[in-house]
Scaffold this motif. Sequence first.
Motif, PDB file in Angstrom:
ATOM      1  N   GLN A 169      18.701 -60.261   0.444  1.00  0.00           N
ATOM      2  CA  GLN A 169      19.645 -61.317   0.811  1.00  0.00           C
ATOM      3  C   GLN A 169      20.963 -60.700   1.247  1.00  0.00           C
ATOM      4  N   GLY A 170      21.572 -61.322   2.242  1.00  0.00           N
ATOM      5  CA  GLY A 170      22.841 -60.808   2.739  1.00  0.00           C
ATOM      6  C   GLY A 170      23.947 -61.838   2.664  1.00  0.00           C
ATOM      7  N   SER A 171      25.156 -61.414   2.936  1.00  0.00           N
ATOM      8  CA  SER A 171      26.268 -62.350   3.085  1.00  0.00           C
ATOM      9  C   SER A 171      26.100 -63.079   4.417  1.00  0.00           C
ATOM     10  N   LEU A 172      26.723 -64.238   4.547  1.00  0.00           N
ATOM     11  CA  LEU A 172      26.561 -65.033   5.762  1.00  0.00           C
ATOM     12  C   LEU A 172      27.894 -65.528   6.286  1.00  0.00           C
TER      13      LEU A 172
ATOM     14  N   ASP B  35      27.531 -77.927   3.535  1.00  0.00           N
ATOM     15  CA  ASP B  35      26.112 -78.233   3.767  1.00  0.00           C
ATOM     16  C   ASP B  35      25.271 -76.961   3.819  1.00  0.00           C
ATOM     17  N   LEU B  36      25.811 -75.910   4.463  1.00  0.00           N
ATOM     18  CA  LEU B  36      25.080 -74.639   4.509  1.00  0.00           C
ATOM     19  C   LEU B  36      25.035 -73.982   3.129  1.00  0.00           C
ATOM     20  N   GLU B  37      26.136 -74.070   2.389  1.00  0.00           N
ATOM     21  CA  GLU B  37      26.154 -73.474   1.061  1.00  0.00           C
ATOM     22  C   GLU B  37      25.155 -74.152   0.135  1.00  0.00           C
ATOM     23  N   GLN B  38      25.045 -75.463   0.270  1.00  0.00           N
ATOM     24  CA  GLN B  38      24.078 -76.188  -0.554  1.00  0.00           C
ATOM     25  C   GLN B  38      22.647 -75.822  -0.167  1.00  0.00           C
ATOM     26  N   ARG B  39      22.397 -75.734   1.145  1.00  0.00           N
ATOM     27  CA  ARG B  39      21.048 -75.434   1.614  1.00  0.00           C
ATOM     28  C   ARG B  39      20.633 -74.003   1.252  1.00  0.00           C
ATOM     29  N   LEU B  40      21.559 -73.040   1.382  1.00  0.00           N
ATOM     30  CA  LEU B  40      21.220 -71.629   1.197  1.00  0.00           C
ATOM     31  C   LEU B  40      21.600 -71.080  -0.175  1.00  0.00           C
ATOM     32  N   GLN B  41      22.313 -71.897  -0.968  1.00  0.00           N
ATOM     33  CA  GLN B  41      22.669 -71.514  -2.333  1.00  0.00           C
ATOM     34  C   GLN B  41      23.437 -70.191  -2.394  1.00  0.00           C
ATOM     35  N   ARG B  42      24.502 -70.145  -1.590  1.00  0.00           N
ATOM     36  CA  ARG B  42      25.390 -68.973  -1.591  1.00  0.00           C
ATOM     37  C   ARG B  42      26.689 -69.342  -0.878  1.00  0.00           C
ATOM     38  N   PRO B  43      27.754 -68.549  -1.040  1.00  0.00           N
ATOM     39  CA  PRO B  43      28.976 -68.795  -0.282  1.00  0.00           C
ATOM     40  C   PRO B  43      28.757 -68.511   1.201  1.00  0.00           C
TER      41      PRO B  43
ATOM     42  N   MET C  53      30.867 -61.838  -2.503  1.00  0.00           N
ATOM     43  CA  MET C  53      29.495 -61.312  -2.425  1.00  0.00           C
ATOM     44  C   MET C  53      29.547 -59.890  -1.890  1.00  0.00           C
ATOM     45  N   ARG C  54      29.074 -58.916  -2.694  1.00  0.00           N
ATOM     46  CA  ARG C  54      29.080 -57.510  -2.291  1.00  0.00           C
ATOM     47  C   ARG C  54      27.663 -57.117  -1.886  1.00  0.00           C
ATOM     48  N   THR C  55      27.456 -56.848  -0.635  1.00  0.00           N
ATOM     49  CA  THR C  55      26.152 -56.416  -0.146  1.00  0.00           C
ATOM     50  C   THR C  55      26.354 -55.655   1.142  1.00  0.00           C
ATOM     51  N   SER C  56      25.505 -54.663   1.391  1.00  0.00           N
ATOM     52  CA  SER C  56      25.616 -53.905   2.630  1.00  0.00           C
ATOM     53  C   SER C  56      24.998 -54.660   3.798  1.00  0.00           C
ATOM     54  N   LEU C  57      24.201 -55.711   3.504  1.00  0.00           N
ATOM     55  CA  LEU C  57      23.589 -56.513   4.558  1.00  0.00           C
ATOM     56  C   LEU C  57      24.490 -57.692   4.882  1.00  0.00           C
ATOM     57  N   LYS C  58      24.934 -57.733   6.135  1.00  0.00           N
ATOM     58  CA  LYS C  58      25.804 -58.815   6.592  1.00  0.00           C
ATOM     59  C   LYS C  58      25.087 -59.586   7.693  1.00  0.00           C
ATOM     60  N   LEU C  59      24.939 -60.896   7.499  1.00  0.00           N
ATOM     61  CA  LEU C  59      24.317 -61.754   8.493  1.00  0.00           C
ATOM     62  C   LEU C  59      25.398 -62.549   9.220  1.00  0.00           C
ATOM     63  N   GLY C  60      25.270 -62.637  10.529  1.00  0.00           N
ATOM     64  CA  GLY C  60      26.194 -63.409  11.332  1.00  0.00           C
ATOM     65  C   GLY C  60      25.445 -64.410  12.203  1.00  0.00           C
ATOM     66  N   ILE C  61      25.987 -65.599  12.319  1.00  0.00           N
ATOM     67  CA  ILE C  61      25.443 -66.636  13.193  1.00  0.00           C
ATOM     68  C   ILE C  61      26.491 -67.005  14.228  1.00  0.00           C
ATOM     69  N   ASP C  62      26.096 -67.015  15.494  1.00  0.00           N
ATOM     70  CA  ASP C  62      26.946 -67.519  16.575  1.00  0.00           C
ATOM     71  C   ASP C  62      26.353 -68.846  17.021  1.00  0.00           C
ATOM     72  N   LEU C  63      26.994 -69.954  16.619  1.00  0.00           N
ATOM     73  CA  LEU C  63      26.497 -71.288  16.929  1.00  0.00           C
ATOM     74  C   LEU C  63      27.070 -71.737  18.267  1.00  0.00           C
ATOM     75  N   GLY C  64      26.254 -71.702  19.300  1.00  0.00           N
ATOM     76  CA  GLY C  64      26.701 -72.099  20.631  1.00  0.00           C
ATOM     77  C   GLY C  64      26.175 -73.466  21.015  1.00  0.00           C
ATOM     78  N   GLY C  65      26.658 -73.961  22.141  1.00  0.00           N
ATOM     79  CA  GLY C  65      26.239 -75.280  22.591  1.00  0.00           C
ATOM     80  C   GLY C  65      24.784 -75.327  23.014  1.00  0.00           C
ATOM     81  N   THR C  66      24.268 -74.227  23.561  1.00  0.00           N
ATOM     82  CA  THR C  66      22.871 -74.198  24.009  1.00  0.00           C
ATOM     83  C   THR C  66      22.029 -73.195  23.227  1.00  0.00           C
ATOM     84  N   LYS C  67      22.648 -72.090  22.770  1.00  0.00           N
ATOM     85  CA  LYS C  67      21.911 -71.056  22.038  1.00  0.00           C
ATOM     86  C   LYS C  67      22.579 -70.798  20.686  1.00  0.00           C
TER      87      LYS C  67
END
Length: 300
Positions: A60-63, A94-102, A1-15
């Motif tokens: 839409q961005g990469s994830l 599960d995330l790829e199915q929900r968001l329809q992207r790699p 996926m080529r895009t200048s918008l990059k999304l990042g998720i930090d999945l923590g135990g509380t936040k």
Amino acid sequence: MRTSLKLGIDLGGTKTEIIALQDGQPVIRRRAQTPQGDYQKTVGLIASLVEDCERELGQQGSLGVGIPGTRSPDHGCIKNANSQCLIGQDLQADLEQRLQRPVRLANDADCFTLSEACDGAGAGAPSVFGVILGTGVGGGLVVRQQLLGGPNAITGEWGHNPLPWRRADDGPVRRCYCGQNDCIETFLSGPGWAARSELGLEASTIVPAAQSGNSTAQQALNRYCDQLARGLASVINLIDPHVIVLGGGMSNTAELYQQVVPLLPRYVFSDQVNTRLLPAKHGDSSGVRGAAWLWNDDLR
């Protein structure tokens, strides 16, 4: 996926945190409470954070997603996670199915290292070893802005090697939660150091006590610095990184950079140590930034 918008998720135990990087610069950053013990709600939260950000930005961005565990190369499901509801789940699918992207996943320590190697303290260095000194001791290795992974998905787990050059003043043998004795984590994690110092204080209060002149706390801090030097020397002897970047709560201790560097030549198999030891540039933001940088194909 080529895009200048990059999304990042930090999945923590509380936040759970999301960041949106546009051409490497943050344009959105938000946090939400992580659902406790509920995998489906966790997937839903990640998806809603992504969808809300993209709706606001109009694109839409990469994830990339940083997790407190790792994705098994054998079966694709999560293992070694301290968030128990993730274990055995195919989070990527599960995330790829929900968001329809790699979607790309990585351990949170790997994300920290990648962030600091791409545009942090180790930017421009050919190789960066990232170190987490917090409630646990983790690490990651980046070579030419790409995470180095292996067949077991455990690259950088130096905290579960034994402390090298063990001495009597290192204290009694202690069992690590992994089942082995005297892992580096039992010495250098915040809780491990506090337990071994026998001061009845948490790590966050031992450092100020040492800085205020408490001789017992000073001895504990000096011992910690020497143990850290031994642990890092074993890393340098093995992979010889150009830069080592420290993160986690203990990395904010100025004495580490003042005392550890002069100690390294005692233990490194070289007449001179050229590896640089640096604090993280992005601090607590490195994990979520590194998740976004999992899509760093443009840096190759």
